[in-house]
Write an enzyme that holds these catalytic residues in place. Structure first.
Site, mmCIF file in Angstrom:
data_model
loop_
_atom_site.group_PDB
_atom_site.id
_atom_site.type_symbol
_atom_site.label_atom_id
_atom_site.label_comp_id
_atom_site.label_asym_id
_atom_site.label_seq_id
_atom_site.Cartn_x
_atom_site.Cartn_y
_atom_site.Cartn_z
ATOM 1 N N LYS A 1 -54.873 17.412 -63.050
ATOM 2 C CA LYS A 1 -53.804 18.397 -63.225
ATOM 3 C C LYS A 1 -52.896 18.420 -62.004
ATOM 4 O O LYS A 1 -53.346 18.335 -60.864
ATOM 5 C CB LYS A 1 -54.412 19.782 -63.461
ATOM 6 C CG LYS A 1 -53.394 20.865 -63.781
ATOM 7 C CD LYS A 1 -54.088 22.188 -64.064
ATOM 8 C CE LYS A 1 -53.104 23.288 -64.390
ATOM 9 N NZ LYS A 1 -53.777 24.574 -64.693
ATOM 10 N N SER B 1 -52.430 26.618 -68.786
ATOM 11 C CA SER B 1 -51.436 25.792 -68.116
ATOM 12 C C SER B 1 -51.930 24.355 -67.926
ATOM 13 O O SER B 1 -51.184 23.508 -67.421
ATOM 14 C CB SER B 1 -51.107 26.387 -66.740
ATOM 15 O OG SER B 1 -52.251 26.413 -65.903
ATOM 16 N N SER C 1 -56.842 28.822 -68.460
ATOM 17 C CA SER C 1 -56.032 27.600 -68.510
ATOM 18 C C SER C 1 -56.794 26.305 -68.731
ATOM 19 O O SER C 1 -56.178 25.269 -68.938
ATOM 20 C CB SER C 1 -55.186 27.477 -67.235
ATOM 21 O OG SER C 1 -54.163 28.429 -67.229
#
Length: 488
Positions: A79, A155, A179
């Site tokens: 990420k 996210s 997330s």
């Protein structure tokens, strides 16, 4: 070699160790797959093909010499909130569009040491400030491979979309309010938020010289997003353990291993509480409620005693927003934003522009303490707690809420997405999302499993036993079929 995309980490590692597949072959396969499909999915924000092949050549030399780590030759998506040495880390923000870290985050150090290959950075909502969409001004929106008109959630949506589309076998996400779990639910994957502090962070989310990237400190959990529980457990093992640079992890000794957990045929002896509406009073899609009830029935068939019960909620969503604001270092972030105001996500701006009162912030801190006590008492009675991960299936791209729940207005508030998830960021309990059923429109639905502090093993055992008992443990149809139908 299409099957490589969904072969899973354990199988790929076994083939590398047996020298039936080389790290170079695997890396080239996934790089080519990114070239073929990511133009429409937009899961990756940065991929350095030459660096990946350099890593693969080094990995192959170690393979030939018989030096294979736990993740040897496995390409992994990271990420874009997690620091990678020499590879751009932006947090989905133009503020950091040119940031090239000089050090790896702790988890990336550990993944490399285990033989993994860093494939690239996966897209994120700016600074992680959205559970609804993975979209930012720098890279645009990520699409859900199950339905390219829908969102993968946020996210960590880039990480989930990459795994669901078969662009990498496993990925790393971060979870400050759901997330990891929310994108895993929307994309039909297993996602784990371990006990707070089990997996350390640094410098990501810990170093105040990076405003925005250092937000979420007391809530952030690093976790794997994988095609199976076993793959997630292996990833968690590699990343776990204290590091002196993270004050939240340094207090713990070496955690017990999560790999190799038995997929029990029975959950006899466990008492599991469940609820379909423990999300702050917001509406739940009937298909999601039905899916959770069917999953609970399966847990009962597997031997668990199931009780419809839930703890009292102590932290309201507005209080959670206040806690996040407290940790976001607004003065430093405002300074960093100068010159970039027009590109910054509205959620970040709303947080910065709100005039928080001392009473609001104090009440939020007090409610956090109360929430932890409520769950301590609750887990004195129950071994685990299960809920839907999200109250609905994947929503259309660009929308802040679903438009398919009877009685709920279109564009429902963003907070509706996180209702089942964020309390466990406040309390730090381990929680996972596992696919339990498809919705009426064939989009995945996830079940959240939560247990006591440091009982990550129990979360994984319940998940693995449930996974073993269902017909399609890795989802319902390969996401690759959607991509082929899209003719990309």
């Amino acid at each position: 070699m299409t099957e490589i995309a969904f072969m899973g980490v354990h199988k790929l590692v076994s083939l590398v160790r047996a020298k039936e597949l080389s790290p170079i072959e695997i890396s080239k396969y996934f790089l080519d797959r990114i070239d073929e499909h990511d133009g429409v999915v937009n899961a990756f924000s940065t991929v350095d093909r030459e660096d990946v092949l350099t890593q693969a050549r080094e990995s192959e030399r170690a393979q030939m010499a018989g030096r294979c780590g736990e993740l040897h030759g496995i390409p992994i998506g990271i990420k874009d909130l997690i620091f990678t040495k020499g590879l751009r880390t932006t947090g989905g923000s133009r503020i950091y569009a040119d940031l090239i870290p000089t050090q790896d985050d702790v988890v990336v150090e550990r993944l490399r040491a285990a033989g993994a290959i860093i494939l690239g950075k996966t897209n994120t909502a700016e600074f992680g400030f959205s559970a609804n969409q993975t979209d930012n001004d720098l890279f645009g929106a990520t699409r859900n491979p199950w339905d390219l008109t829908t969102s993968p959630g946020g996210s960590s949506g880039g990480s989930a979309a990459a795994v669901a589309a078969g662009l990498c076998p496993v990925a790393v996400g971060s979870d400050g309010g759901g997330s990891v779990r929310i994108p895993s639910s929307f994309c039909g994957l297993f996602g784990l938020k371990p006990t707070f502090g089990r997996i350390p962070l640094f410098p990501g989310c810990r170093d105040p010289q990076f405003p925005g990237l250092s937000a979420w400190e007391p809530f952030e959990h690093i976790g794997p997003i994988a095609q199976s529980v076993a793959d997630g457990a292996l990833m968690a093992d590699v990343m776990s353990g204290p590091d002196h640079r993270d004050r939240h992890s340094a207090q713990y000794g070496a955690p017990t291993s999560l790999s190799g957990l038995a997929k029990l045929d029975s959950l006899s002896g466990l008492t599991i509480a469940w609820s379909t509406d423990w999300n702050g009073g917001e509406l739940v899609d009937p298909a999601v409620a039905d899916a959770l009830e069917a999953a609970v029935e399966r847990l009962s068939e597997l031997g668990a005693t199931v009780v419809n019960d839930a703890p009292q909620r102590a932290v309201a969503r507005e209080q959670f927003a206040a806690l996040v604001a407290l940790e976001a270092d607004p003065p430093a972030l405002r300074m960093a934003m100068q010159g970039y105001e027009e590109s910054v996500d509205d959620r970040v701006l709303q947080m910065l522009n709100r005039e928080w009162t001392f009473e609001e912030l104090s009440a939020a801190v007090t409610s956090k303490k109360a929430m932890y006590l409520k769950f301590t008492e609750f887990f004195d009675r129950y071994d685990a707690f299960v809920t839907p991960t999200v109250p609905f299936g994947a929503m259309p791209l660009g929308q802040e809420g679903p438009d398919r729940i009877a009685g709920q207005k279109p564009n429902a508030p963003a907070r509706a997405v996180i209702g089942f998830c964020y309390p466990f960021n406040v309390t730090g309990h381990p929680a996972a999302s596992i696919p339990c059923r498809a919705s009426a429109d064939d989009l995945p639905i996830g079940m959240q499993i939560v247990s006591k502090w440091h009982r990550d093993d129990l979360v994984l055992q319940i998940a693995a036993t449930f996974e073993k008992s269902i017909a399609h443990p890795r989802g319902f149809v390969p996401a690759a079929n959607v991509l082929r139908e899209a003719d990309v």
